[in-house]
Design a protein around this motif. Structure first.
Motif, short mmCIF file in Angstrom:
data_model
loop_
_atom_site.label_atom_id
_atom_site.label_comp_id
_atom_site.label_asym_id
_atom_site.label_seq_id
_atom_site.Cartn_x
_atom_site.Cartn_y
_atom_site.Cartn_z
N ALA A 117 23.98 29.48 -54.96
CA ALA A 117 24.83 28.71 -55.87
C ALA A 117 24.90 27.25 -55.42
O ALA A 117 24.82 26.33 -56.24
N SER A 118 25.00 27.04 -54.11
CA SER A 118 25.08 25.68 -53.58
C SER A 118 23.78 24.91 -53.83
O SER A 118 23.79 23.71 -54.10
N ALA A 119 22.64 25.63 -53.76
CA ALA A 119 21.35 24.97 -54.00
C ALA A 119 21.25 24.48 -55.44
O ALA A 119 20.61 23.46 -55.72
N MET A 120 21.90 25.22 -56.36
CA MET A 120 21.87 24.79 -57.76
C MET A 120 22.72 23.53 -57.95
O MET A 120 22.57 22.80 -58.93
N ALA A 121 23.63 23.28 -57.02
CA ALA A 121 24.46 22.08 -57.09
C ALA A 121 23.89 20.94 -56.26
O ALA A 121 24.00 19.78 -56.62
N GLN B 100 18.80 28.76 -45.11
CA GLN B 100 18.29 27.63 -45.89
C GLN B 100 18.03 28.13 -47.29
O GLN B 100 17.63 29.28 -47.49
N GLU B 101 18.25 27.26 -48.26
CA GLU B 101 17.97 27.63 -49.66
C GLU B 101 17.56 26.36 -50.41
O GLU B 101 18.08 25.28 -50.12
N MET B 102 16.63 26.51 -51.34
CA MET B 102 16.11 25.33 -52.03
C MET B 102 15.78 25.66 -53.47
O MET B 102 15.12 26.67 -53.76
N ALA B 103 16.24 24.79 -54.37
CA ALA B 103 15.95 24.96 -55.80
C ALA B 103 14.55 24.43 -56.11
O ALA B 103 14.02 23.60 -55.36
N PHE B 104 13.97 24.91 -57.19
CA PHE B 104 12.60 24.53 -57.59
C PHE B 104 11.62 24.80 -56.44
O PHE B 104 10.85 23.92 -56.03
#
Ligand code: ATP
Ligand code: MG
Ligand code: MG
Ligand code: MG
Length: 431
Positions: A191-195, A225-229
């Motif tokens: 969720a945080s990565a989407m923000a 670690q998390e990353m969008a796209f």
């Protein structure tokens, strides 16, 4: 007089300084006493020469007991023979508290005894070295993620639900509601990565594991670690760069500690990206070639399997594309095969086992909902997580690295219990 610490001595050669220290060890003759002093920042030898300090101070030095706390006043001198490079020519000793029967002596002790005395065992040179390496990994972690555009987004520790089901969860009360201690912060990081785009976190995680291995703690610290796209391959590249970065940081900044631990430095020198990759399918074949006849496609790997696979490489190795049946509900399926998912475990060399678990996450609403149902999870508890898939959902990937396993590997320490100040183990809640 200036009070300084041992690791600042190099700036005070020739000066008379005051040092707050404990006595780690000592040896003496009729004319000279050598005090092994420690203050947390390092170890240094204090030299007490009878002819220079007089009978009273010399006798005081000779009578010091192990772990006595004191202020020592003396002159800093350069000394090539000492491992630290400096010595203290002692002039005065002011005892603060004389220690009584310190239980951990230079002789060998059994593990249970040392664990019972963990609050004191931590003072040993070996434990000091391991804690310094742990600290360096944490420091380098912040440096790496900050340099690479990540924002720290720590997830909650008290949670209402958990990604992997409830069998290994610690249950607690949240006023009148049921709550669990976090097993992983991943869903919140998604969720945080989407923000925030690229995020990381560092915090304690809890698993009521009934397994008594040298790799499992009940409470351990995870870097996530998390990353969008981001698809799996790009995530693996971040993982290998990150792991290589911390290995090189430890090599560069903890030389004294690695040497004290007897670590073979060449084992860390070649921890450079890229790391080899092997699919789960090929890993099974490799295991069969190595004589593991019992394992069949669909089984999860145990420690002996991971060790055998890692033996073929001199770097950490990614095992990719595990069967869907042995991985959690949120992993993205392979685009052309429905029996494996887009994930990887990173296996450390030398038998240290899995240090990272990572994957691409399901980002389609219907598929995720179906998986939640198939896994028999409480849909209401995951409503907010599913909701993310309705509000600009994108492919995203992330991973979690176990800090203590990484400390064990880089330090060359056999058992994970020595990699955290106060380990929580199956049968141990004290000290
Ligand atoms: P394992 O297969 O060894 O039990 P896992 O697959 O259950 O590990 P993950 O859920 O993937 O572990 O967690 C990510 C990382 O956290 C692991 O790769 C490992 O480094 C670390 N880890 C997991 N469980 C523990 C534990 N009980 N004690 C210490 N570290 C752990
Ligand atoms: Mg596990
Ligand atoms: Mg695993
Ligand atoms: Mg895992």
């Amino acid at each position: 007089m200036k009070k300084i610490m041992i690791n600042e001595m190099s700036y005070h050669v020739g000066e008379t300084i005051k040092l707050g220290a404990w006595l780690a060890n000592k040896r003496s003759s009729g004319k000279i006493a050598f005090l092994q002093l420690r203050d947390g920042s390092g170890f240094v030898q204090g030299v007490v020469v009878k002819e220079e300090v007089g009978e009273d101070i010399f006798q005081k030095a000779k009578g010091l007991t192990q772990e006595t706390s004191m202020y020592v006043i003396g002159e800093v001198t350069k000394d090539e023979r000492s491992s630290f490079g400096y010595e203290l020519q002692v002039k005065e000793i002011e005892v603060i508290q004389a220690a009584v029967d310190f239980p951990i002596t230079p002789k060998e002790h059994g593990t249970e005894f040392l664990m019972d005395n963990r609050h004191l065992w931590l003072r040993s040179r070996k434990q000091h070295a391991v804690m310094k390496i742990r600290n360096e990994i944490i420091r380098a972690t912040y440096e790496f993620f900050n340099n690479n555009g990540h924002i720290k987004a720590d997830p909650p520790i008290l949670t209402g639900s958990s990604p992997e089901g409830t069998s290994e969860l610690f249950h607690t009360k949240y006023f009148d509601e049921d709550a669990y201690l976090s097993q992983s912060g991943q869903l919140y990081l998604e969720a945080s990565a989407m923000a925030l785009g690229k995020v990381f976190s560092f915090g304690p995680t809890f698993r009521a594991e009934k397994s008594k291995t040298r790799r499992h703690l009940i409470e351990f610290w995870m870097i996530e670690q998390e990353m969008a796209f981001c698809e799996l391959e790009e995530n693996l590249e971040i993982q290998e760069q990150y792991v290589a970065f911390i290995a090189q940081a430890v090599l560069k900044n903890c030389k004294i500690e690695l040497e004290r631990l007897g670590r073979d430095l060449s084992k860390l020198e070649n921890i450079q990206a890229p790391f080899p990759r092997i699919t789960y399918d090929d890993a099974i074949k490799l295991l069969h070639e190595k004589g593991f006849d019992d394992i069949v496609w669909g089984d999860d790997f145990g420690a002996p399997h991971e060790t055998a696979i890692a033996e073929s490489y001199d770097k950490p190795v990614f095992i990719t594309h595990y069967p869907v049946g042995i991985k959690p509900f949120y992993m993205q399926p392979h685009p052309t095969r429905d029996d494996v998912v887009l994930c990887a475990d990173l296996i450390a060399p030398e038998g240290y086992g899995e240090i990272i678990g990572g994957s691409e996450r399901i980002w389609d609403y219907d598929l995720l909902k179906q998986r939640i149902q198939e896994h028999g999870l409480d849909e209401a508890a995951y409503a907010w997580y599913l909701d993310l898939r309705k509000q600009g959902s994108v492919p995203h990937s992330g991973f979690g690295l176990g800090l203590e396993r990484t400390v064990a590997w880089l330090s060359g320490v056999e058992h994970i219990r020595e990699t955290i100040p106060f380990p929580r183990l199956l049968n141990r809640l004290y000290p």
